[in-house]
Write a protein that holds these residues in place. Structure first.
Motif, PDB file in Angstrom:
ATOM      1  N   ARG A 333     124.393  22.637  29.115  1.00  0.00           N
ATOM      2  CA  ARG A 333     124.838  22.297  27.761  1.00  0.00           C
ATOM      3  C   ARG A 333     124.838  20.786  27.548  1.00  0.00           C
ATOM      4  N   SER A 334     124.598  20.402  26.312  1.00  0.00           N
ATOM      5  CA  SER A 334     124.784  19.006  25.933  1.00  0.00           C
ATOM      6  C   SER A 334     126.264  18.782  25.627  1.00  0.00           C
ATOM      7  N   PHE A 335     126.632  17.545  25.336  1.00  0.00           N
ATOM      8  CA  PHE A 335     128.016  17.235  25.012  1.00  0.00           C
ATOM      9  C   PHE A 335     128.278  17.313  23.508  1.00  0.00           C
ATOM     10  N   GLU A 336     127.406  17.974  22.787  1.00  0.00           N
ATOM     11  CA  GLU A 336     127.624  18.148  21.355  1.00  0.00           C
ATOM     12  C   GLU A 336     128.795  19.102  21.136  1.00  0.00           C
ATOM     13  N   ILE A 337     129.652  18.781  20.187  1.00  0.00           N
ATOM     14  CA  ILE A 337     130.869  19.561  19.963  1.00  0.00           C
ATOM     15  C   ILE A 337     130.572  21.031  19.665  1.00  0.00           C
ATOM     16  N   GLU A 368     135.180  14.421  24.135  1.00  0.00           N
ATOM     17  CA  GLU A 368     134.247  14.116  23.048  1.00  0.00           C
ATOM     18  C   GLU A 368     134.996  13.917  21.731  1.00  0.00           C
ATOM     19  N   LEU A 369     136.017  14.711  21.504  1.00  0.00           N
ATOM     20  CA  LEU A 369     136.832  14.529  20.292  1.00  0.00           C
ATOM     21  C   LEU A 369     137.570  13.189  20.343  1.00  0.00           C
ATOM     22  N   ARG A 370     138.011  12.817  21.528  1.00  0.00           N
ATOM     23  CA  ARG A 370     138.674  11.520  21.687  1.00  0.00           C
ATOM     24  C   ARG A 370     137.706  10.390  21.373  1.00  0.00           C
ATOM     25  N   ASN A 371     136.477  10.492  21.892  1.00  0.00           N
ATOM     26  CA  ASN A 371     135.471   9.465  21.610  1.00  0.00           C
ATOM     27  C   ASN A 371     135.195   9.358  20.120  1.00  0.00           C
ATOM     28  N   LEU A 372     135.155  10.500  19.453  1.00  0.00           N
ATOM     29  CA  LEU A 372     134.941  10.512  18.000  1.00  0.00           C
ATOM     30  C   LEU A 372     136.082   9.806  17.285  1.00  0.00           C
ATOM     31  N   CYS A 373     137.301  10.063  17.734  1.00  0.00           N
ATOM     32  CA  CYS A 373     138.469   9.424  17.111  1.00  0.00           C
ATOM     33  C   CYS A 373     138.464   7.910  17.335  1.00  0.00           C
ATOM     34  N   LEU A 374     138.056   7.488  18.540  1.00  0.00           N
ATOM     35  CA  LEU A 374     138.026   6.057  18.843  1.00  0.00           C
ATOM     36  C   LEU A 374     136.940   5.347  18.046  1.00  0.00           C
TER      37      LEU A 374
END
Length: 508
Positions: A333-337, A368-374
Motif C-alpha cells: 500500500r501507499s501512504f495515501e489516506i 499521515e493525518l498528523r502530517n496533513l495537520c502540520l
C-alpha cells in the motif's frame, strides 16, 4: 557520575543469569541508575556516517585520513584515530567496510580500558547458538573477513601487558554482545539527530542486566552524551525485578516471541505471552471463520487457535496464511489516506480491529493525518479528518495503557496527538454552533489536562530526540491553549446569548 547502588542490586539465578532487583521501594518516575556507555557505534549494516556524531559523512579526518566525518566535526576518538593513523589500511577501507567500525571499537578497549574490555567479554553473546546461523555467516563475510584480512588488526592488542589474539570467535563475540545487549541511541550530541540510515547503539553492562517482560515496569532515555538513564515507569517495590521490554510493545505474541528467540535466544513466558488474549488487547487474535462474533486466540501451551465464543479451532496453516496475506497487502500500500483506510477496513474483517498489523496501519494513518495537520492551518483541515485522528489516537491509547502502564514514550506521543485533535475538533464544532461556549470550555480544559500529562512524560526525553522536539511543540501548544481557555472563560462568564458572535476573538 553519581552512583546508584542504593536503588538496585544484582542477583543471579540459573534461569535468568544475572538480573536487577529494586533494593528499596521506587516511586513512579524515580531515577534508578545512570550509566555511561562502554562502546557506542553504528549497527553493522548502517550507511557510512560521521564517526563522531553519526550524521551524514562528507569528509575524512585530517589526522588519520581514514575515518569518515561531517563538516561540523574536526575529529573523533583519540585512540581510534591513532590506531587508524598507525595502520597501513587503504584510505578507503572504512568507506568500503564500514560494517567493522563498532567491532574495532570493542577491540580497542583492550588498549584504552582493560577493565571495560573484560567486562564486555563477560557479557552474554550466545556465541554457540549463533555459530553457523544466518547472522553468523553474514557477519563473517562483512565484518570478520575484512578485519582478519588486514594485518593492522593483528596488532590491536599491542601495548603494555600481554598481547591479544584477534580471531573469528573474538570478533563474533563483539558482534553478539551488541546484538544481544545493546540499546538504541536515537539522538546524540547537538541539536542534529543521527542520519536516517545510521542505526546507532550503545553498550551498557548494568542496564543490560534488566530482565525482560512484555509489560515493563521501567523505561529508558539517553542524553546528549550517550549516558543512559533508567527510570521506574510505575512504582516498583523492594525486591521486585526491574523489567524492560526488549521488543516492540505493539508486536503480537507471535512476532515478539520470534524476535526474542532469534535475537535474544530465549522464549518469553511472561503473563502477557501466556495469556491468549494478550491481557484483553487481542493483538494476535483473528476472526473466527465459524461464527460472526468470536475471536480465535493463540493458546501457546496447546499450540492451537481457539474461538472465545464457539470454541472452533483454526489450523496454524490458515492463520499463517492470513497473516502473510495481510502483511504483504499492507506493505504494497501507499501512504495515501484512502488506501490506508481501505486496508484497515479489509484486515479488520479477517484479523480484528486491534490486531497488531491493523494497529500498525492505524499508526501509519494517524501519522499521515498528523502530517496533513502540520502542513495546513487547523482551520483548513477538514473536520472529519481531525475526528478520525482523534478516534485513532483514542484506540491506540486504550491498548498502550494496558501494555505500557505508567510513564511511556508511546503513550506520551498518543496523548499529545489526541488532545491537540480534541482541541481542534471542539473549535470546529463551536464554529458550526454544535456546541456551546461552556461545552467548548469543558473540551479545552480536558485538552489542557491531557497535554500536561503528555508533557510530564516527554520531559524525560533528551532535547535531541524526536520526542525532545515534540516536547517544545507541546509546551507552546499548552501556552496557546491556556490563552484560549482564558478567553472562553471570559465569554462564558459574560452570559452572551450568541457565543458564536465572539468566535473570532476566541480562535484567532
Amino acid at each position: 557520575m553519581a552512583r546508584f547502588e542504593e536503588n538496585y542490586e544484582i542477583l543471579e539465578s540459573d534461569r535468568l543469569g544475572r538480573y536487577l532487583v529494586a533494593k528499596r521501594d521506587l516511586a513512579r518516575g524515580e531515577l534508578i541508575l545512570v550509566e555511561r556507555p562502554t562502546v557506542v557505534g553504528p549497527h553493522w549494516d548502517s550507511d557510512v556516517c560521521c564517526l563522531n556524531c553519526f550524521r551524514n559523512s562528507c569528509t575524512i579526518c585530517r589526522l588519520c585520513r581514514r575515518a569518515p566525518l561531517c563538516y561540523d566535526c574536526t575529529g573523533h576518538d583519540e585512540a581510534e584515530c591513532r590506531f587508524y593513523r598507525e595502520s597501513n589500511l587503504d584510505i578507503n577501507f572504512l568507506f568500503n567496510h564500514f560494517n567493522v567500525v563498532t567491532s574495532v571499537r570493542c577491540l580497542l578497549l583492550y588498549r584504552t580500558d582493560r577493565d571495560r574490555f573484560w567486562e564486555m567479554r563477560r557479557m552474554e553473546a550466545h556465541l554457540e547458538e549463533r555459530r553457523g546461523s544466518e547472522i553468523w555467516d553474514i557477519l563473517s563475510k562483512y565484518v570478520v573477513e575484512p578485519l582478519l584480512q588486514n594485518g593492522a588488526f593483528d596488532r590491536v592488542g599491542d601495548g603494555e601487558g600481554e598481547k591479544m589474539t584477534v580471531d573469528e570467535d573474538l570478533i563474533q563475540h563483539c558482534c553478539g554482545v551488541f546484538d544481544v545487549n545493546a540499546f538504541e541511541i536515537r539522538g546524540n550530541g547537538t541539536n542534529q539527530s543521527v542520519q536516517q540510515n545510521c542505526f546507532v547503539r550503545g553498550l551498557y553492562p548494568r542496564a543490560a542486566l534488566m530482565a525482560h517482560d512484555c509489560v515493563p515496569n521501567a523505561f529508558i532515555s539517553v542524553d546528549g552524551e550517550s549516558n543512559l538513564r533508567v527510570y521506574a515507569a510505575v512504582p516498583i517495590v523492594k525486591g521486585q525485578m526491574v523489567l524492560f521490554n526488549y521488543t516492540r510493545c505493539l508486536f503480537g505474541t507471535f512476532e515478539r516471541r520470534a524476535h526474542l528467540r532469534k535475537g535474544k535466544y530465549f522464549l518469553c513466558t511472561c503473563a502477557r505471552c501466556e495469556d491468549p488474549t494478550e491481557l484483553g488487547t487481542h493483538l494476535c487474535s483473528v476472526r473466527c471463520t465459524n461464527c460472526s462474533a468470536g475471536l480465535c486466540s493463540y493458546y501457546s501451551k496447546e499450540t492451537k487457535w481457539k474461538c472465545d465464543k464457539c470454541l472452533h479451532e483454526l489450523t496454524r496453516e490458515y492463520v499463517k496464511q492470513v497473516f502473510t496475506n495481510a502483511r504483504n497487502d499492507a506493505m504494497a500500500r501507499s501512504f495515501e489516506i484512502p488506501e490506508l483506510e481501505e486496508a484497515i477496513t479489509r484486515h479488520s474483517a479477517t484479523l480484528n480491529p486491534r490486531n497488531s498489523l491493523v494497529l500498525e496501519l492505524k499508526q501509519t494513518l494517524a501519522g499521515e493525518l498528523r502530517n496533513l495537520c502540520l502542513a495546513s492551518h487547523p482551520a483548513n483541515v477538514p473536520r472529519h479528518l481531525l475526528q478520525r485522528k482523534l478516534e485513532l489516537c483514542a484506540e491506540l491509547l486504550d491498548v498502550l495503557r494496558v501494555l505500557e502502564p505508567g510513564i511511556s514514550r508511546l503513550t506520551a506521543i498518543g496523548l499529545y496527538e489526541y488532545n491537540v485533535s480534541l482541541w481542534n475538533v471542539a473549535r470546529k464544532k463551536f464554529e458550526t454552533k454544535e456546541i456551546s461556549a461552556k461545552e467548548l470550555l469543558d473540551n479545552l480544559i480536558k485538552g489542557e489536562s491531557g497535554l500536561k500529562q503528555s508533557i510530564s512524560m516527554l520531559l524525560f526525553e533528551h532535547p535531541t530526540t524526536p520526542e525532545g522536539h515534540l516536547t517544545k511543540r507541546a509546551m507552546q501548544d499548552l501556552k496557546e491553549l491556556r490563552e484560549e481557555i482564558a478567553q472562553v472563560r471570559a465569554l462564558v462568564g459574560s452570559n452572551l446569548k450568541s457565543p458564536a458572535e465572539d468566535k473570532p476573538s476566541i480562535i484567532d
